[in-house]
Every structure is written in C-alpha cells, then in structure tokens.
Enzyme design. Structure first.
Site, PDB file in Angstrom:
ATOM      1  N   ARG A 184      55.035 -11.698 -45.039  1.00 42.33           N
ATOM      2  CA  ARG A 184      56.118 -11.689 -46.008  1.00 42.33           C
ATOM      3  C   ARG A 184      55.136 -12.035 -47.520  1.00 42.33           C
ATOM      4  O   ARG A 184      55.528 -11.461 -48.419  1.00 42.33           O
ATOM      5  CB  ARG A 184      56.921 -13.077 -46.122  1.00 42.33           C
TER       6      ARG A 184
ATOM      7  N   GLU B 296      55.125 -25.240 -40.249  1.00 43.04           N
ATOM      8  CA  GLU B 296      56.346 -26.499 -40.131  1.00 43.04           C
ATOM      9  C   GLU B 296      56.828 -26.394 -38.820  1.00 43.04           C
ATOM     10  O   GLU B 296      57.484 -27.410 -38.527  1.00 43.04           O
ATOM     11  CB  GLU B 296      57.305 -25.361 -41.400  1.00 43.04           C
TER      12      GLU B 296
END
Lengths: 173, 173
Positions: A59, A96
């Site tokens: 991304r 994360e």
C-alpha cells in the site's frame, strides 16, 4: 466536494478481532481526492531536495510512487521477503498484528543523498523503523504518512532512532 | 543521459530455473528515468478521458499510481487474496510460473466510466486478462505496460477477450 477524512472506511475486526482497519481505497479511487492527497503529501517536502522516495510494499507504493514522481525523485520499493531478484539487506518488522521482514536491494541507495520514507499508515511504527534501518545512515530526511493512529505511539518509536521530520496528513487520536 | 532499456537488469533463473527475470528497479530508482517513464506511459492516454487507473499488486502500483495521478484519475488496487477488507470479486490468474488469484472491492468501479489497466510487465497475459474480468463490462479503455515480453504472446491473449488498446513502452522480442 468530498473530504479525505470522511471517505476513509473503518472496518471492524479486520484482519483479526480487535483491530479497526482503516480502508483507504475509497480515497484512492476518487479522482479529486487521489489528486489532492498526493499534492498535500508532496507539498510539505518540495523544498527539501529529496532525490529518492522509499516506500513499503504494497500500500505504501500507492502513495509513495506518485510522490516520487511529483518530487522528481527516484523510487525504491522496500519489499516483502523473497520478492527482489538480486542481493538484499533484510530487517525484521514487528507489526500491530504479527511479524514479517522487509528487504531492499543492496545497491538501491548508491546514488541517494536525501531519502523520504513514505507509507500509507503509521501505527506502531514497526514498519517505519525497519525501513529506516534499511537505509544507509544519515540519508533519511523525512517520514511521510497518509494516516497516523496516534494512540499506537508510532511517532515516538521513530523519534527514538531518528531526528528526521515526521509528517502525517490525517491523524486519529 | 541513461536510457530505460539499458537500465533494466536481466536476472537468470529467477524466481525459478529457466525464467529470465526483468528487474525494473534500477529504472525506478533513477530520478530522471522514473520521471521519463511515467511521462511516456501517461502521454499515450492523455486524450482518452480515463477516470480510473486499475493496477495489479504490487509492482503494478509503482507505475499505475503515478499514472493515475498524472491523468487526474482515481486509483484502484487489484490485490492478492485476503488483502482487501470489504466484499470482493475474485479472479483466478495463471502466471508464467504458478497460480494465484486477484481481488477487487465490489464497489471499486461504481463511479468509473473509462478504466485504464496498468501493470509493470506483460508476459503470458494471465494477470492482465484476469484484471480485465474483474472490471465491469465496457469500462476498460486500454492496457498499458512498462515492458512486454512478446514471445510469451500476452498481447494475443488480451486481444482474444478485449478490443481495448494495448500499449507497451519497452518490447522484448
């Protein structure tokens, strides 16, 4: 006129329970917003003589490559393991959720003097700090993010290892 | 002045024996060449009123996103399986080596009228034809590639299912 902040969709429990995923694709698919997004993320760095933009697969490429083009800089992809065909340096990444590695061609920054790291999202800072470590010392001039999730303290994590400027377009508290 | 054709590195037997991989990263990392590359890949489509560029993860993003920006179009990522957070359409892809799938959000082309498919490389045409099938009928206006390996007949494979224009910047016989 649509606003970038309003077009980001929050997806609950993706990719794993407990995570609220910020889906940026509605911003990118909009003609006006994609253009405004790149202009805004670029204008901050225009006077910094950036010669190379490094972005994180995949991304990060969506925002990093147009910013490189607009800054008249070169573009270096920092990729997932086993994607680059020649000799690489590797760095472990704590995300994360989960663990991975990013890699870069050993010769990628040979002619670089000022490198801008661009990614779509700053969360815990795991990817950004790994990217920083892949780039030869003193070359990193800045970090630019489309979105920052400030409660995850990624900015602090970057500041622990780098004095470079950090700029995020949309910041969630 | 460097030339795009001369900076592409051929890597033997990557990712598997028998394949000669075209490494495009030396072109991308060069300030002048990355700029020229995007300008040349874009100028062909300037008068075609493209409103959406769709590119294939992840090298396609590196060329597709700047072209979208320069055409003032939106950008839609066609992604590998399980990367998009909301409802998707899927298509199987036969690659030069191996099998995979690409996916797109179901609402990605809701407001699109003219879509340009951009990828870094046209080989067998497996990815490009899968991309075409993910996009609603009659919206695809063209296909643009940085490199075409003409002996793998990808162009012919596209022409079997689409009348859209096909443009490649560097063609290897």
């Amino acid at each position: 006129m649509k606003k970038i902040e309003c077009e980001i969709i929050e997806v609950q429990d993706y990719p794993i329970p407990g995570i609220v995923f910020k889906d940026l694709t509605p911003v990118w698919k909009d003609q006006d917003l994609f253009n405004i997004l790149i202009d805004k993320m670029t204008e901050i760095w225009v006077e910094c003589e950036i010669d190379t933009v490094a972005s994180i697969e995949s991304r990060g490429f969506v925002v990093g490559a147009p910013i490189a083009y607009k800054l008249n800089a070169g573009f270096v992809p920092l990729r997932k393991p086993n994607k680059l065909p020649r000799e690489v340096y590797s760095q472990a990444v704590s995300l994360e959720y989960g663990e991975t590695e990013i890699q870069v061609h050993k010769d990628a920054f040979q002619e670089s003097k000022k490198v801008l790291i661009i990614d779509d999202l700053l969360a815990t800072g795991g990817t950004a700090t790994a990217a920083f470590k892949l780039i030869p010392e003193n070359l990193v001039t800045g970090f630019g993010f489309m979105v920052e999730l400030s409660e995850l303290n990624g900015r602090k994590k970057i500041e622990e290892i780098s004095d470079a400027r950090i700029e995020s377009l949309v910041i969630y508290d």
